[in-house]
Scaffold this motif. Structure first.
Motif, short mmCIF file in Angstrom:
data_model
loop_
_atom_site.label_atom_id
_atom_site.label_comp_id
_atom_site.label_asym_id
_atom_site.label_seq_id
_atom_site.Cartn_x
_atom_site.Cartn_y
_atom_site.Cartn_z
N LYS B 3 0.82 -1.21 0.00
CA LYS B 3 0.00 0.00 0.00
C LYS B 3 0.86 1.27 0.00
O LYS B 3 0.43 2.32 -0.46
N ALA B 4 2.12 1.14 0.50
CA ALA B 4 2.98 2.33 0.63
C ALA B 4 3.25 2.98 -0.73
O ALA B 4 3.59 4.14 -0.80
N GLU B 5 3.07 2.25 -1.82
CA GLU B 5 3.36 2.84 -3.13
C GLU B 5 2.34 3.92 -3.49
O GLU B 5 2.62 4.79 -4.27
N PHE B 6 1.16 3.77 -2.97
CA PHE B 6 0.19 4.85 -3.13
C PHE B 6 -0.20 5.27 -1.72
O PHE B 6 -0.23 4.43 -0.81
N GLU B 7 -0.43 6.52 -1.55
CA GLU B 7 -0.67 7.00 -0.19
C GLU B 7 -2.15 7.31 0.01
O GLU B 7 -2.75 8.02 -0.80
N CYS B 34 -6.98 9.33 -2.11
CA CYS B 34 -5.70 8.88 -2.65
C CYS B 34 -5.46 9.60 -3.97
O CYS B 34 -6.39 9.76 -4.77
N PHE B 35 -4.21 10.03 -4.18
CA PHE B 35 -3.85 10.72 -5.43
C PHE B 35 -2.83 9.86 -6.19
O PHE B 35 -1.62 10.07 -6.04
N PRO B 36 -3.27 8.88 -6.95
CA PRO B 36 -2.30 8.05 -7.67
C PRO B 36 -1.49 8.90 -8.65
O PRO B 36 -2.00 9.86 -9.21
N LYS B 37 -0.22 8.48 -8.82
CA LYS B 37 0.66 9.27 -9.69
C LYS B 37 0.81 8.64 -11.07
O LYS B 37 1.30 9.28 -12.00
N ASP B 38 0.43 7.39 -11.21
CA ASP B 38 0.49 6.75 -12.53
C ASP B 38 -0.53 5.61 -12.58
O ASP B 38 -1.22 5.33 -11.59
N GLU B 39 -0.57 4.96 -13.74
CA GLU B 39 -1.56 3.93 -14.00
C GLU B 39 -1.45 2.79 -12.97
O GLU B 39 -2.46 2.31 -12.43
N GLN B 41 -0.21 2.81 -9.91
CA GLN B 41 -0.69 3.22 -8.57
C GLN B 41 -2.21 3.28 -8.54
O GLN B 41 -2.83 2.90 -7.55
N ALA B 42 -2.80 3.77 -9.63
CA ALA B 42 -4.27 3.87 -9.67
C ALA B 42 -4.90 2.48 -9.59
O ALA B 42 -5.85 2.26 -8.81
N GLU B 43 -4.34 1.54 -10.35
CA GLU B 43 -4.88 0.18 -10.33
C GLU B 43 -4.67 -0.46 -8.95
O GLU B 43 -5.58 -1.09 -8.40
N ASP B 44 -3.46 -0.28 -8.40
CA ASP B 44 -3.17 -0.87 -7.09
C ASP B 44 -4.09 -0.32 -6.02
O ASP B 44 -4.60 -1.06 -5.17
N ALA B 45 -4.32 0.98 -6.06
CA ALA B 45 -5.19 1.60 -5.06
C ALA B 45 -6.62 1.07 -5.20
O ALA B 45 -7.30 0.79 -4.19
N ALA B 46 -7.07 0.91 -6.44
CA ALA B 46 -8.44 0.43 -6.67
C ALA B 46 -8.58 -1.01 -6.17
O ALA B 46 -9.57 -1.35 -5.51
N VAL B 47 -7.57 -1.84 -6.44
CA VAL B 47 -7.63 -3.25 -5.99
C VAL B 47 -7.56 -3.31 -4.47
O VAL B 47 -8.32 -4.06 -3.83
N TRP B 48 -6.67 -2.50 -3.90
CA TRP B 48 -6.54 -2.47 -2.43
C TRP B 48 -7.88 -2.13 -1.77
O TRP B 48 -8.30 -2.77 -0.82
N ALA B 49 -8.54 -1.13 -2.32
CA ALA B 49 -9.84 -0.72 -1.76
C ALA B 49 -10.88 -1.82 -1.96
O ALA B 49 -11.64 -2.16 -1.05
N TRP B 50 -10.88 -2.41 -3.13
CA TRP B 50 -11.88 -3.43 -3.47
C TRP B 50 -11.76 -4.65 -2.54
O TRP B 50 -12.73 -5.18 -2.05
N ARG B 51 -10.48 -5.02 -2.28
CA ARG B 51 -10.27 -6.19 -1.41
C ARG B 51 -10.76 -5.94 0.01
O ARG B 51 -11.10 -6.85 0.74
N GLN B 52 -10.80 -4.68 0.40
CA GLN B 52 -11.30 -4.36 1.74
C GLN B 52 -12.77 -3.98 1.73
O GLN B 52 -13.30 -3.50 2.72
N GLY B 53 -13.38 -4.13 0.57
CA GLY B 53 -14.82 -3.82 0.46
C GLY B 53 -15.10 -2.34 0.49
O GLY B 53 -16.20 -1.90 0.83
#
Lengths: 273, 504
Positions: B3-7, B34-39, B41-53
Motif C-alpha cells: 500500500k505504501a506505493e500509493f498513499e 488517494c492521489f495516484p501518480k500513474d496507472e 498506482q491507480a490500479e493498485d489503489a483500486a484493488v486495495w480498496a476493493w479487497r477491503q470492500g
C-alpha cells in the motif's frame, strides 16, 4: 483635434531570442502582438476623439511586420496609421526611438495630443513617452490612472504615483502615457474589424523626415550599450521556525524587531516558511 | 500488494475537505483520499480498496455541475489530478493520436498543442513529429471550463459551444484503458462494438449507459461517469485547426429579435464556412456577468455591455479562405440588420487572445450565477442553483424560450436563460432565495421535463446526470432501458463498487 497614439509590436510570449553579440531582441523570430498597455492608449485616444471630434492617427516604429499592430488600431477605430520603418532605425534605444517618433510626428504635420501606453512589455522602461515629449519640446504627463477631462486646451488626469495620487492638468499639446487602470479597451465592431483589413498605413522612411542624418537614428544614434543580459540571481536564505503557533509567532516577531533595530530590511522569504 | 506505493490520506475538516464537493456545490462525505501518480498506482489503489470492500469515487478536476465527482456512499476518493502527463503521440494515415493520462486538463493540453512542445513520456516517431510540426492541431471538443480534466470530459461526454460543428465529444476519443478491480483491465479501441443486446427504444439523443444497435463500446463508456471502470489512459484524436476563426457577439435591444436572428442562423447552410458555435444570452445572463465583473479581476478586459442591450447572440465562424470568410461576414451583417440588430452593438474577434475574451464572457455567465447563489447561501446554506440541460429539436427554440420566461415570471422566481441555439439546448438557471422558492423551482423543472419529452427532446444533453439529475433520468427510461443498464453495470462492476450514486 489631431490625436496621435504611439504603439509598439512586442513579443507575444514569455520567450524571445536575444542576439548575444548586441544584446538586442531578435524580433523577426518571435511571435508578436500589440503591446498590452497600448490598448489603453488607443482607447484613451478614441474617447478623446469622441468628445472633441477630429481624428486619431496610430504610429508605430518597427520592421514591416509591425504593421499588424496598426491593423489592430484600425479595427478599434483609428482613422489613419503610419509605419515608421527603415533599416536605419534598427537597434534604437529609448533615446533614438523617441527621436525617431518625434521626427515621424513632425512629418505627419504635428498633433494636439499624443497618447502612449505607460510602458512596453519588452523594454519595460516607461521612458519613451516622456522622452518623446522632450524631443518635441512639449510637456508630458505619465502614470495616468484616470483621464478626467480632455478639451481642445488641456487634459486633466489622476496620476498614480506609488501610494500617492496626484490630480493634474496639462495644456495641449502634450504627451500622455496611460496605465491599465485608465479605461477598459473596447472590442472592435464587426464592420470596423472587416474594414480594417482593407486600410493601408502610410509608410514613413528616413527620407520623409526633416532630419535625414542616419547617424541620429537606430543603433548609431543610441547612447545605450547593452553589455550583458542576464537574470539576476536571487539569494534565498530560509529558516524554519519550530514550536507551537504562539512560539513561532514570538520567534518571528523577535527576529523582525531585531532586523528593524539593526536598520535592515525585512523581505518576504527571510523566514522561509 | 504494498500500500505504501500509493498513499491514502485522511479527509477531515482541515485537510482535503474541498474534495468532498465539485462545481455542483453538492456536499459529499468520505473518510479517505488517494492521489495516484500513474496507472499502476491507480490500479493498485483500486484493488486495495476493493479487497477491503471499500467503495470508490473517481474524481478529475471536480468541475462538473451534476455532482458526479462528489463522494456519496463512498469509502475512498481516487483523485486523478496528479496523473496529468502526455504519454505519446502516434501518426496513422495522416491523423494524429495523443495518449494522455486522465488528469491532464484542457488548458494544459491546449498550451502544449499551441507551444508545439508536448514533452511526451514516450519517444515520438519522426513521422508523427513531422505531421505535428506541419499543421496546427486541436482537440476539437471545446467545453468552456478549461480547468476540466480529460478524464472528466470523457466521463461526462462534456461538449462545448462547437458541438454543432464537430459532433459528439466521444468521437474524439480513439481508445481508453479501463480498469475494474473485479474484472481486470481492458484496452478499448474505436471499432470495438458493445456486444450486449441493444435496446429497441431508440432515441435521437444519447442516453448514458443505454446501448443502441451496433454501438461502439467507447461511445457507451464516454458519459458513463465512472460507473463501469476507472479510466487510466485516453487516446485523443487530434484534428487540424481551421484556417480562420471569427467570433461575433451581437447585442440586441429586444430579446425576441435576438432569438429570431439566432434561429435564422441555424438554417444557414454554406459550403465554404462552418458555424462553430451559436449561443444565446438573455438579459438576466448579461446583467449577471456585469455584476460579477465588479469583483472578478479576470473579467476586467471585457468591456461594458452596450447600453440598452437586453439579449445577445454569439456565433463563431470558421473558413479556410479570406474570401469565404468575408462573404460569410457580409451575410451575417445583412441578416443582423434585417433582424433589427445594430452593427454598432457588435463585438468581433479573430485573434486567439481576442477570442479568449469571448470564451471568458461565455464562461462568466454560469460562473456569475453560481456566484449569486453563493451570496444567497451565506444567509441560507441550504439554497442551491437549479439548472437545466434540456434539449429539443432546434425548431422548438422560440416556443421554449417563451415558455421558460413566462413560467419563471409566473412562479415569482429569479432565473437566467442562456446556452446553445442548436438543439434548443438552452440552460435555464433558477436562483431560489428561500426554501419555498426551491420547491417551486423543482416543480418547474419537473413540468418542463415533461413538456420537453413530449416535444421529442431529452433532459440531459451535456452536463452529465451525476447525482443531481438521476431521479429525472430514471423517470424517463423505459423498463427495457433500465434492464439493459443493470446488465451492463453488472458486467463491468458486479459489486456496485465504482462511483456509487452516479446515474443509477
Amino acid at each position: 483635434m489631431k490625436i496621435a497614439v504611439c504603439i509598439k509590436q512586442v513579443p507575444a510570449g514569455q520567450e524571445a531570442e536575444i542576439d548575444r553579440e548586441t544584446g538586442l531582441l531578435i524580433r523577426e523570430k518571435a511571435a508578436a502582438r500589440l503591446n498590452p498597455y497600448d490598448y489603453f492608449a488607443i482607447e484613451a485616444a478614441l474617447c478623446a476623439r469622441e468628445k472633441n471630434g477630429g481624428e486619431v492617427t496610430a504610429v508605430t516604429m518597427g520592421p514591416t511586420g509591425a504593421k499588424d499592430v496598426l491593423r489592430t488600431a484600425f479595427e478599434l477605430g483609428a482613422d489613419r496609421g503610419a509605419l515608421v520603418s527603415s533599416p536605419a532605425f534598427a537597434g534604437a534605444d529609448v533615446y533614438a526611438t523617441a527621436y525617431t517618433l518625434s521626427q515621424a510626428l513632425r512629418a505627419l504635420g504635428g498633433f494636439d495630443l499624443i497618447f502612449c501606453g505607460r510602458q512596453t512589455t519588452d523594454g519595460d522602461t516607461a521612458q519613451t513617452g516622456p522622452a518623446l515629449a522632450e524631443q518635441l519640446g512639449i510637456p508630458s504627463i505619465s502614470w495616468i490612472s484616470e483621464i478626467l477631462e480632455v478639451t481642445p486646451e488641456r487634459i486633466a488626469v489622476r496620476q498614480d504615483l506609488s501610494g500617492w495620487e496626484l490630480f493634474a492638468a496639462c495644456p495641449l499639446p502634450c504627451v500622455a502615457a496611460v496605465g491599465r487602470e485608465c479605461n477598459t479597451p473596447r472590442m472592435p465592431t464587426l464592420r470596423g474589424k472587416m474594414a480594417a483589413t482593407k486600410k493601408e498605413p502610410l509608410l514613413l522612411r528616413i527620407e520623409d523626415f526633416f532630419d535625414q542624418t542616419p547617424a541620429h537614428f537606430g543603433a548609431e544614434g543610441s547612447p545605450t550599450r547593452v553589455t550583458r543580459v542576464f537574470a539576476p540571481e536571487r539569494a534565498k536564505a530560509g529558516e524554519w521556525l519550530q514550536g507551537t503557533e504562539r512560539e513561532i509567532l514570538a520567534q518571528a516577531t523577535a527576529r523582525i524587531r531585531a532586523q528593524i533595530k539593526s536598520g535592515g530590511n525585512v523581505h518576504d522569504g527571510d523566514f522561509g516558511g | 500488494m504494498n500500500k505504501a506505493e500509493f498513499e491514502v490520506k485522511t479527509v477531515d475538516a482541515g485537510h482535503y475537505f474541498e474534495y468532498l464537493k465539485d462545481e455542483s456545490r453538492l456536499q459529499g462525505n468520505c473518510q479517505a483520499i488517494c492521489f495516484p501518480k500513474d496507472e499502476t498506482q491507480a490500479e493498485d489503489a483500486a484493488v486495495w480498496a476493493w479487497r477491503q470492500g471499500k467503495r470508490v469515487t473517481a474524481q478529475g478536476a471536480r468541475t462538473g455541475i451534476a455532482g458526479a465527482a462528489v463522494p456519496v456512499e463512498s469509502d475512498l476518493i481516487l483523485n486523478m489530478e496528479q496523473m496529468n502527463r502526455i504519454l505519446s503521440l502516434e501518426e496513422k494515415d495522416g491523423e494524429l493520436f495523443l495518449d494522455v493520462e486522465p488528469g491532464l486538463t484542457l488548458e494544459m493540453l491546449e498550451r502544449a498543442l499551441a507551444s508545439g512542445r508536448l514533452n511526451a513520456q514516450e519517444p515520438i516517431s519522426p513521422q508523427a513529429q513531422e505531421a505535428f510540426a506541419g499543421a496546427a492541431w486541436e482537440f476539437a471538443p471545446n467545453p468552456t471550463e478549461k480547468t476540466a480534466s480529460l478524464g472528466g470530459v470523457f466521463a461526462t461526454g462534456a461538449a462545448g459551444i462547437n458541438e454543432c460543428a464537430v459532433g459528439p465529444t466521444s468521437r474524439y476519443f480513439a481508445a481508453a484503458t479501463l480498469f475494474s478491480p473485479a474484472r481486470g483491465k481492458w484496452e478499448i479501441r474505436r471499432g470495438d462494438l458493445a456486444v450486449q443486446e441493444p435496446v429497441s427504444s431508440q432515441s435521437r439523443w444519447k442516453k448514458p449507459l443505454v446501448i443502441g444497435k451496433r454501438q461502439d463500446l467507447l461511445d457507451v463508456l464516454c458519459g458513463s461517469e465512472g460507473t463501469l471502470g476507472l479510466v487510466t489512459r485516453l487516446k485523443l484524436r487530434l484534428t487540424r485547426r481551421p484556417g480562420q476563426t471569427w467570433g461575433i457577439l451581437c447585442f440586441f435591444e429586444d430579446e425576441e429579435q435576438a432569438a429570431a436572428f439566432a434561429f435564422k442562423r441555424t438554417e444557414k447552410k454554406t459550403q465554404d464556412t462552418v458555424c462553430r458555435g451559436l449561443e444565446f444570452f438573455d438579459e438576466a445572463s448579461l446583467l449577471a456577468v456585469e455584476e460579477l465583473k465588479k469583483s472578478a479581476s479576470k473579467l476586467r478586459g471585457i468591456p461594458p455591455i452596450p447600453e440598452g442591450a437586453r439579449a445577445a447572440v454569439y456565433t463563431e465562424i470558421c473558413a479556410e479562405s479570406e474570401e469565404a470568410m468575408d462573404t460569410a461576414l457580409q451575410e451575417l451583417l445583412a441578416e443582423l440588420e434585417q433582424a433589427g440588430g445594430k452593427e454598432e452593438m457588435t463585438w468581433a474577434a479573430s485573434e486567439p487572445e481576442e477570442l479568449e475574451k469571448f470564451r471568458l464572457f461565455r464562461h462568466a455567465v454560469p460562473e456569475s450565477l453560481n456566484h449569486s447563489v453563493d451570496e444567497t447561501r451565506k444567509r441560507l446554506p441550504s439554497v442551491y442553483k437549479i439548472g437545466t440541460d434540456f434539449c429539443a429539436p432546434t425548431e422548438k427554440l422560440l416556443p421554449l424560450l417563451t415558455m421558460y420566461h413566462k413560467d419563471i415570471r409566473a412562479a415569482g422566481l429569479r432565473g437566467a436563460v442562456f446556452g446553445h441555439v442548436f438543439d434548443a439546448h438552452l440552460h435555464v438557471n433558477l436562483l431560489p432565495k428561500t426554501a419555498g422558492e426551491i420547491d417551486r423551482a423543482r416543480e418547474l423543472i419537473a413540468s418542463w421535463a415533461e413538456r420537453i419529452m413530449a416535444m421529442g427532446g431529452w433532459i440531459a444533453k451535456e452536463n452529465g446526470i451525476g447525482k443531481l439529475k438521476k431521479e429525472l433520468y430514471r423517470a424517463y427510461l423505459s423498463a427495457e432501458e433500465r434492464e439493459s443498464i443493470a446488465k451492463l453495470k453488472h458486467y463491468f462492476d458486479p459489486d456496485g463498487y465504482l462511483n456509487p450514486g452516479n446515474l443509477l
